[in-house]
Design an enzyme around this catalytic site. Structure first.
Site, PDB file in Angstrom:
ATOM      1  N   ASP A 539       0.854  -1.188   0.000  1.00 54.41           N
ATOM      2  CA  ASP A 539       0.000   0.000   0.000  1.00 54.41           C
ATOM      3  C   ASP A 539       0.888   1.234   0.000  1.00 54.41           C
ATOM      4  O   ASP A 539       2.083   1.161   0.310  1.00 54.41           O
ATOM      5  CB  ASP A 539      -0.942  -0.020   1.214  1.00 54.41           C
ATOM      6  N   GLU A 619      22.641 -20.751 -20.045  1.00 48.70           N
ATOM      7  CA  GLU A 619      21.869 -19.765 -19.282  1.00 48.70           C
ATOM      8  C   GLU A 619      22.793 -18.816 -18.506  1.00 48.70           C
ATOM      9  O   GLU A 619      22.494 -17.631 -18.363  1.00 48.70           O
ATOM     10  CB  GLU A 619      20.914 -20.470 -18.315  1.00 48.70           C
TER      11      GLU A 619
END
Ligand code: GLA
Length: 744
Positions: A539, A619
């Site tokens: 929030d 990777e």
């Protein structure tokens, strides 16, 4: 000479108070019987808007006593600025109080107003701050002297941000005690329009899906009773006209700067007025005020956009990143971090951490974060919380030594904490069982087998702070991840017997804010990341202290696309903690390419959460390139204007979003293929926000596009090389692309 228009204008003759931002206006009117009415919130407008008021005698809508025979005056039918229970308004109240004699209700009337330069601040609560921007404050006093209550409505106006903030301070100015039953931060009445409520709902590991529901003549209630703002509903909502889309139509965003229980009630009344009341949760609130005492509501930020949801989000993004977040990290690129949680859980040794760190450093990672499991007897999640002493046996060294070793690899060092919690199996609990929230005679509800410490008590906050900071001092942590892993129950405080749940929970939230303020004061350079089982306390209130918040415990790239899409409506990308993790994903078992995971994490803070020793050599080569890409684009990613190009809740084919430099000079289009099908139709992604009439060059392919065409017809979905044949084919499921467009 250009006359500068004041942001706040009180017109004594018209009895109007008008707030102007660059593109919007907001107006209230001191109506008959001194009722404070709300006449307007929308695109910039001038003059007295009280022509929108309809004074009609309506059956069963009562009248103020002093209206005498003027039966058209009714708080039940007029748009009210701060509606209160007891005034004859039977719609959802913003304010309700109980008198000492048990009677509920009061009748608030306008008393006075005052305009002040700058933006007000609230003691102990987060607020939007001006920081050099022009801002003005309006204070309007309402009162019911006979009931002994005075309400100060606080407004902050930020012209260039197109933001208006609201809060209210309630004062007992009488002789008896009163009990606040509801004290919302704000209420908004719209006399016309068909509005939808957009809200952001979900669950742990599935936060902030987008819900959109028509507001009709029945109350829609969303909120949290969990003591935190919650995974289940976000304290951020949008009222959108039924026809509003990303680029068109009116919408109003309401963002509560509060990290505890809240509610938002949206409804349409019998005569077509839409009301939205938002603020601290009023259920079991019962906040007592003795004579002379006051209660301060949290702040609510409002944004109106007449040009769709993208503009609304962009205004909130700017507000949050520049006028809510603080500290030196506000505009600095955050270090690319690696967090060990998904790699090791609590099952690690110092050696394993150093081994992970070494490879990470070699591949370009800039900070190592040691997550849960480093303290007390914490080897699983049943014990240890509350004992913030380093487990040197497990680490094989002190925390200072571990941090030094990590720093010698060229990385920064960060640490995980969960200060608000205690396990029964901890020295802390054995010594201070009364520090945990617990109701005498009732077995407490457990969550992750832990209890919540009573942060409404300053001495509890101080003791935890002291122990944690000893460790942070020792390792000179550059970063802290502050977690909170359960909902709050058993709200009874040993030192405040008889006190209401509402007061304890409010004081608890203030305690959490104070804890974070003390951390930032002691370590001014600290990068603080919020967390609550992922995004359970995401929030704008938290973002006043934390520059970023872990967005979700779900790190699956495809699920994350949806979670980050929903979060983007009210929060800037740079606040969303997002990491590349291992596949198959621990939550979903889904396998996505490493490149896709990186593209999705770059729509957030960007970091890694896996053991890079365990990925393939192929990777491993990609990781430094990804970090370089992030560094190259971070300014655009974190400061560009953000556009959602597809509706991820509806479109299950592809997700696309883009960031555009504020001056339109460059843009980054991001596409993730969500689903693929044989012999698939041609697909295009419509761009947004480019400079009309300009041409843009795709930096990689050299292709030149006309901006108007890109925005109307769309960018064709990129093709990929066939694995065996020398042809290009449509991409596979879960492929991802980043297309950098530069204006020429
Ligand atoms: C929460 C967080 C995770 C991790 C664990 C540790 O679930 O969201 O990221 O820190 O706690 O216990």
């Amino acid at each position: 000479m250009r006359v500068r228009r004041m942001p706040i204008i009180y017109n004594e003759q018209e009895k109007t108070i008008t707030l102007h931002t660059r593109n919007t206006s907001y107006q209230m009117k001191i109506g008959p019987c001194d009722l404070l009415l709300h006449t307007y919130y929308g695109p910039k407008a001038q003059g007295d808007m009280s022509w929108c008021l309809s004074f009609r005698d309506r059956g069963f809508s009562g009248n103020p006593y002093d209206a005498k025979l003027l039966r058209g005056i009714s708080a039940d039918t007029l748009p009210m600025e701060y509606p209160c229970e007891g005034s004859g308004d039977f719609r959802a109240p913003a304010f309700s109080m109980r008198r000492a004699n048990g009677a509920v209700g009061c009748d608030l009337r306008y008393v006075s107003c005052e305009i002040k330069p700058g933006k007000y601040a609230l003691d102990g609560l987060p607020t939007v701050y001006a920081d050099g921007e022009e801002a003005e404050t309006l204070e309007v006093t309402l009162a019911d002297e006979a009931a002994g209550v005075r309400v100060l409505l606080q407004y902050g106006v930020f012209p260039s941000l197109d933001v208006i903030t609201r809060a209210a301070r309630i004062e007992n100015c009488g002789e008896g005690s009163i009990l606040l039953q509801a004290a919302a931060s704000a209420s908004l009445d719209f006399v016309s329009g068909d509005w939808d409520l957009m809200h952001f709902y979900g669950r742990h590991a599935g936060e902030r899906a987008v819900g959109r529901t028509a507001i009709e003549q029945r109350e829609l209630l969303i909120g949290s009773r969990r003591g935190t703002s919650s995974h289940q509903q976000s304290p951020f909502v949008i009222l959108a006209d039924r026809e509003t889309t990303e680029l068109h139509g009116p919408c109003v965003g309401m963002s509560l700067l509060y990290s505890g229980s809240f509610s938002c009630n949206a409804s349409r009344d019998q005569f077509g007025t839409t009301r939205a009341v938002m603020g601290i949760q009023s259920e079991h609130f019962d906040y007592p005020l003795e004579p002379g005492e006051a209660f301060q509501t949290p702040e609510l930020a409002l944004v109106y956009s007449g040009e769709g949801l993208a503009r609304l989000s962009q205004r909130f993004h700017r507000m949050v990143s520049q006028h809510v977040c603080r500290g030196p990290w506000k505009n600095r690129r955050r270090p690319v971090l690696l967090n060990n949680w998904e790699a090791t859980d609590m099952d690690f040794t110092g050696e394993r951490i150093l081994n992970i760190a070494k490879t990470a450093a070699e591949l370009g990672v800039e900070m190592l974060v040691l997550d849960d499991g480093w303290f007390g007897a914490r080897n699983d999640d049943n014990a240890g919380l509350g004992d913030w002493t380093v487990n040197t046996e497990k680490l094989g060294c002190t925390m200072g030594e571990l941090a030094d070793k990590i720093r010698s690899m060229g990385m920064k060092f960060g640490l995980w904490i969960e200060p608000e919690m205690v396990n029964e199996d901890s020295d802390r609990y054995r010594e201070h069982p009364d520090w945990a929230l617990c109701i005498p005679g009732k077995a407490p509800v457990m969550g992750r087998n832990q209890l919540v410490l009573d942060f409404s008590r300053p001495e509890v906050v101080d003791a935890i702070f002291e122990q944690i900071t000893q460790v942070l001092d020792e390792c000179r942590a550059d970063y802290v991840k502050m977690d909170m892993n359960r909902s709050i129950t058993d709200v009874y405080s040993a030192v405040w017997p008889g006190q209401s749940q509402g007061k304890i929970l409010y004081q608890y939230v203030l305690g959490v804010y104070r804890f974070m303020d003390m951390l930032l004061e002691r370590y001014p350079d600290l990068l603080l990341e919020g967390c609550s089982g992922g995004g359970g306390r995401f929030d704008v209130g938290m973002l006043h202290y934390c520059q970023q918040i872990w967005c979700s415990d779900n790190t699956d790239a495809i699920d994350r696309v949806r979670i980050q899409y929903g979060t983007s409506f009210g929060f800037p990308l740079r606040t969303m903690g997002a990491h590349v993790s291992a596949v198959p994903n621990g939550d979903t078992r889904r396998k996505t390419p490493l490149h896709t995971r990186a593209v999705v994490a770059m729509a957030g803070t960007f970091g890694y959460e896996l053991d890079l020793n365990l990925i393939s050599d192929e990777e491993k080569k990609q990781v430094p390139a990804q970090i370089e890409t992030f560094k190259k684009y971070w300014n655009l990613l974190h400061n560009g204007l953000f556009y959602r190009l597809t509706d991820v809740m509806q479109n299950r084919q592809e997700a696309a979003w883009m960031m555009v430099e504020e001056d339109g000079s460059e843009a980054l289009v991001n596409i993730v293929v969500l689903d693929s099908t044989g012999n698939s139709p041609n697909r295009f992604v419509r761009c947004m926000g480019l400079t009309p009439g300009a041409s843009y060059k795709d930096e990689e392919s050299g292709m030149v596009y006309d901006a108007n065409a890109l925005m109307a017809q769309g960018l064709p979905m990129p093709m990929v090389q066939h694995p065996r044949r020398p042809v290009k084919v449509t991409p596979n499921e879960y492929d991802a692309f980043q297309i950098h467009l530069v204006r020429i």
